[in-house]
Design an enzyme around this catalytic site. Structure first.
Site, PDB file in Angstrom:
ATOM      1  CB  THR A 173       1.760  22.588 -10.557  1.00 12.07           C
ATOM      2  OG1 THR A 173       1.152  21.676  -9.641  1.00 12.07           O
ATOM      3  CG2 THR A 173       3.184  22.868 -10.122  1.00 12.07           C
ATOM      4  N   GLY A 189       3.862  20.897  -3.151  1.00  8.86           N
ATOM      5  CA  GLY A 189       5.086  20.918  -2.352  1.00  8.86           C
ATOM      6  C   GLY A 189       5.128  19.812  -1.308  1.00  8.86           C
ATOM      7  N   GLY A 190       4.325  18.772  -1.506  1.00  2.02           N
ATOM      8  CA  GLY A 190       4.238  17.693  -0.522  1.00  2.02           C
ATOM      9  C   GLY A 190       5.545  16.979  -0.281  1.00  2.02           C
ATOM     10  CD  GLU A 191       6.358  14.497  -3.022  1.00  5.42           C
ATOM     11  OE1 GLU A 191       5.811  15.225  -3.877  1.00  5.42           O
ATOM     12  OE2 GLU A 191       5.715  13.724  -2.299  1.00  5.42           O
ATOM     13  CD1 TRP A 239      -0.003  17.643  -5.678  1.00  6.78           C
ATOM     14  CD2 TRP A 239       0.075  16.808  -7.739  1.00  6.78           C
ATOM     15  NE1 TRP A 239       0.301  16.302  -5.591  1.00  6.78           N
ATOM     16  CE2 TRP A 239       0.355  15.764  -6.833  1.00  6.78           C
ATOM     17  CE3 TRP A 239       0.073  16.516  -9.101  1.00  6.78           C
ATOM     18  CZ2 TRP A 239       0.632  14.466  -7.229  1.00  6.78           C
ATOM     19  CZ3 TRP A 239       0.355  15.219  -9.500  1.00  6.78           C
ATOM     20  CH2 TRP A 239       0.629  14.213  -8.574  1.00  6.78           C
ATOM     21  CG  ASN A 257       2.536  12.513  -0.586  1.00 11.54           C
ATOM     22  OD1 ASN A 257       2.427  13.236  -1.570  1.00 11.54           O
ATOM     23  ND2 ASN A 257       3.629  12.483   0.158  1.00 11.54           N
ATOM     24  CG  ASP A 300       4.277   9.832  -3.144  1.00 16.84           C
ATOM     25  OD1 ASP A 300       3.503  10.744  -2.808  1.00 16.84           O
ATOM     26  OD2 ASP A 300       5.090   9.934  -4.087  1.00 16.84           O
ATOM     27  CG  ASP A 302       0.272  12.667  -4.015  1.00 10.00           C
ATOM     28  OD1 ASP A 302       0.315  13.822  -3.583  1.00 10.00           O
ATOM     29  OD2 ASP A 302       1.283  11.971  -4.246  1.00 10.00           O
ATOM     30  NE  ARG A 327       0.992   8.310  -6.512  1.00 14.46           N
ATOM     31  CZ  ARG A 327       1.890   9.298  -6.510  1.00 14.46           C
ATOM     32  NH1 ARG A 327       1.478  10.556  -6.543  1.00 14.46           N
ATOM     33  NH2 ARG A 327       3.180   9.053  -6.480  1.00 14.46           N
TER      34      ARG A 327
END
Lengths: 544, 248
Positions: A173, A189-191, A239, A257, A300, A302, A327
């Site tokens: 992205t 695609g970390g999730e 990303w 993350n 999370d 990141d 973050r």
């Protein structure tokens, strides 16, 4: 008539040199010397999102008026930062259409339409944040994890390389980064339980030149930081676009993350290189150094923020540093040659850690972890900041951060089973602030989260000023040589502030949420400022 | 019930057309009807829908003219193919046009010497205006995927008679600006107040019409005819090579 005309055309075509290289690498290296163009995602390899243009000033900024709007044929958020080369703007209509426009009026030269595979799956929108350019070639990552090279003159596809498998949750992205003869991308695609990586591709052929595993495999250093098989689907996505230091030949990237996001018991260890800044040799992809902001992350957090490079006076000597508002709520200064931790301070409310030790490692606060019943922790799931581009002005020597403060989430821990291509996170933390899209009415109070633009002195980490907003912000920040700061927010405004004081100088209503970074360019001696909001791109210039 | 009765009527009516010859008038009418009713989805050459190619006389769900007419007027349930608002006569004319496309496929095109065709393409100056992948000029139409969009007969015709059909996106314009500069190029986009083109130096140019002294579309293609410059075999080989260009 036909023959003479054709003869003229032929003569012109044959007399002119073969299509001249539109954007040489040398031109990218010296992009600061051609501020009329905007040649990379963040404006230069330093990623300062700073423009040396000086036509728009604090005195005349009130005379900015809307020059044109490009309405994307998409219902997705417009997250792309456009490139501008010699008066031609290149932008992305979500998810993956490249559009070439006249940068003075928004009229379209051509559109390249890419049809992503229906298997593409994304956690947070079918979006794209921009392009890279070298020569006459544009590069774009796609939501189905391909990278494509497209002719900048006519929008024709030159090559298309599959980077990873979209069915397993991989996507791209961010805007690619060109370094010399390679174009670098990382996988989102970390999730989805991916095993993220960064890879470089030959700009002419699309052939992979090197790959860096964001999660070390067996035999690789750092593999021991993952318990059992957790490394196989531990996330570590990319990303946001990295940066490059040509003197050190290092390219810097932020890594996402670990997964599952909110149950760190399932991946004991520090989980390298998640939540890290990594410095890679740009020719080989070999790791030079890393710095992990949040070891064994439960939240999370990141570290995909844009790495901002600056040269500072540091304790009496010139020092090449990396500025990083993470973050996790801390602002960091790192030596970008070695990764040495130089400074770290919270820039927003933080309760998950008591502070940072002398090496920059967080000192965890006891009991501040996700629990079965839920634990209220600052900052919340979206962080004290996130992917929104910060800015560093070498003129004010201040670092500007899009900030979420008083922002918390209630983190719950549950068991999570991995299944390829399925979400691998755990229950989404609850917060009064909506995750991505705002409600139509904001009724929460300041105690439940607000947005701000904060100016930080990078040499001390101290706040110089802030500009508070009722709602939080997903907007990046642009600064200019005349000490203007441009930014937007969720509320649908686009503003100009005095970068020295934070005073509001001008604002315009753009209607939709700003989820992109501003940029500036000039054509024909006229400076323009562009910002995407909603699904449109707005361009402003001075009233004539 | 409506569809059953309709299909019976359609089939009965269409039976009258079975296996008749196709008149040039039918083919011409069919071409126009195809452009209005079919090309939005199927494309100008009938091959825009993946796995469907209407221009080669081979159809997945039909073999006779009557079956084709029935599909057009009834649509195909469960697919995006809707019933078209066509009379049986009109549908038959479209069939005539589609059959003519297949018939126009050049016999022997498959036997073309592609290497020789490529050599001709490179030696006859085609790359001075055209581009294939990353070679050649962008001044003329990019031919990287010409074989996926045009048939051999169309390509041969364009080589020997470039003016026979100039697609709208391939038109050339000549403008004279207020300060007297003349710019010639292939038009990319136009609106009431402005136009965008790629000029003879491959530069993307955007102009305000108010700034122009003259603005005209060239009546003819800037491409020269190769009618007397290629032998029959050479023309076949060149067209065969171009047909082989299916894109990346």
């Amino acid at each position: 008539m036909i023959r003479p005309t054709f003869a003229l055309l032929l003569a012109a075509a044959s007399l002119s040199a073969p299509a001249s290289a539109q954007v040489s690498f040398d031109r990218l290296l010296h992009s600061g010397e051609t501020p009329q163009d905007w040649l990379t995602y963040s404006g230069s390899f330093l990623s300062q999102r700073y423009s040396a243009l000086d036509q728009v000033t604090p005195d005349n900024v009130k005379n900015l008026e809307q020059k044109w709007i490009f309405q994307a044929r998409s219902i997705e958020k417009f997250e792309a930062t456009s490139l501008v080369v010699d008066g031609v703007m290149y932008t992305v209509q979500a998810p993956n259409d490249i559009v070439a426009l006249d940068a003075t009026n928004g009229r379209i030269f051509w559109i390249y339409s890419y049809s992503p595979a229906p298997q593409a799956r994304l956690c947070c929108g079918r979006v794209n944040r921009g392009l890279a350019i070298l020569g006459d070639t544009l590069f774009m990552g796609t939501i189905d994890a391909h990278i494509v090279a497209v002719d900048a003159k006519n929008g024709h596809l030159l090559w298309n390389t599959k980077v990873a498998d979209p069915e397993a949750g991989y996507a791209i992205t961010h805007a690619p980064l060109v370094v010399k003869d390679k174009v670098i991308v990382g996988t989102a695609g970390g999730e989805y339980g991916i095993r993220g990586f960064l890879a470089a591709y030959d700009v002419h052929t699309g052939k992979e030149a090197w790959r860096f595993n964001n999660i070390p495999g067996p035999g690789e250093k750092g593999h021991e930081t993952w318990a059992g098989d957790s490394w196989k689907h531990g996330g570590a996505s990319v990303w946001m676009t990295g940066s490059y230091d040509p003197d050190l030949n290092l390219t810097y990237w932020g890594i996402g993350n670990p997964g599952p996001d909110w149950n760190a018991d399932l991946r004991m260890g520090d989980n390298l290189y998640t939540d890290c800044a990594v410095a890679l040799d740009a020719d080989t992809g070999k790791l030079k150094w890393y710095f992990q902001f949040t070891p064994h992350d439960d939240f999370d957090y990141d570290s995909v923020q844009v790495p901002v490079l600056a040269d500072l006076e540091w304790k009496g000597a010139r020092r090449r540093v990396l500025l990083w508002a993470n973050r996790n709520g801390f602002f960091y200064v790192l030596d970008r040659a070695t990764g040495e931790f130089l400074l770290g301070k919270p820039f927003a409310k933080v309760t998950w850690a008591k502070g940072l030790d002398e090496k920059g490692r967080p000192m965890r606060a006891v009991g501040m972890v996700p629990t079965a019943d839920g634990k209220l922790i600052y900052p919340g799931n979206q962080g004290g900041t996130n992917w929104y581009s910060p800015s560093y002005s070498p003129h004010t020597r201040l670092f500007y951060i899009p900030t979420w403060d008083n922002y918390y989430s209630v983190y719950k821990k549950e068991n999570v089973e991995f299944a390829e291509g399925r979400l691998f996170t755990g229950p989404l933390p609850a917060s009064p602030v909506p995750l991505i899209r705002p409600p139509q009415v904001v009724s929460r109070g300041e105690e439940d989260g607000y947005g701000a633009i904060r100016a930080i002195d990078p040499e001390t980490g101290d706040r110089k000023w802030e500009y508070k907003m009722t709602d939080v912000t997903d907007s990046g920040i642009l600064t200019t040589a005349t000490d203007l700061l441009f930014a937007g927010g969720r509320e649908g405004y686009f503003m100009a502030l005095d970068a020295r004081t934070g005073a509001l100088l001008w604002k315009a209503a753009v209607g939709g949420q700003v989820s992109a970074g501003p940029m500036s360019y000039s054509v024909g001696g006229k400076q323009y400022v562009a910002i995407a909001a909603g699904n449109s791109l707005f361009v402003y210039g001075l009233r004539q | 019930m409506w569809s059953v009765r309709f299909s019976l009527v359609a089939l009965a009516s269409a039976a009258a057309f079975a296996q008749q010859g196709y008149s040039p008038a039918d083919i011409q009418s069919g071409k126009q009807l195809y452009g209005v009713n079919c090309s939005n989805c199927h494309g100008p050459n009938g091959d825009f829908v993946s796995g469907v190619d209407l221009g080669h006389g081979s159809f997945h769900r039909a073999s006779t003219d009557n079956e084709l007419v029935a599909i057009m007027v009834q649509g195909i349930m469960g697919t995006p193919m809707p019933p078209a608002n066509l009379s049986d006569q009109q549908a038959y004319q479209i069939v005539a046009y589609l059959r003519s496309l297949a018939a126009a496929e050049t016999p022997g095109a498959n036997k073309a010497d592609l290497a020789h065709g490529k050599s001709l393409f490179e030696s006859k100056g085609c790359l001075n205006c055209h581009r294939v992948r990353d070679h050649g000029s962008r001044v003329g139409p990019d031919l990287t995927s010409i074989g996926a969009r045009r048939k051999a007969a169309d390509i041969q015709r364009s080589i020997v008679d470039p003016n026979a059909e100039v697609l709208p996106e391939n038109r050339y314009v000549r403008v004279v600006t207020r300060d007297g500069a003349t710019i010639t190029g292939r038009i990319l986009n136009e609106d009431t107040y402005s136009l965008q083109l790629i000029d003879s130096k491959e530069k993307l140019v955007s102009l305000q019409k108010a700034d122009l002294r003259q603005f005209e579309f060239l009546k003819n293609s800037p491409m020269p005819s190769f009618r007397d410059k290629l032998s029959g075999d050479e023309l076949s080989d060149l067209a065969g090579y171009l047909v082989s260009l299916k894109g990346l």
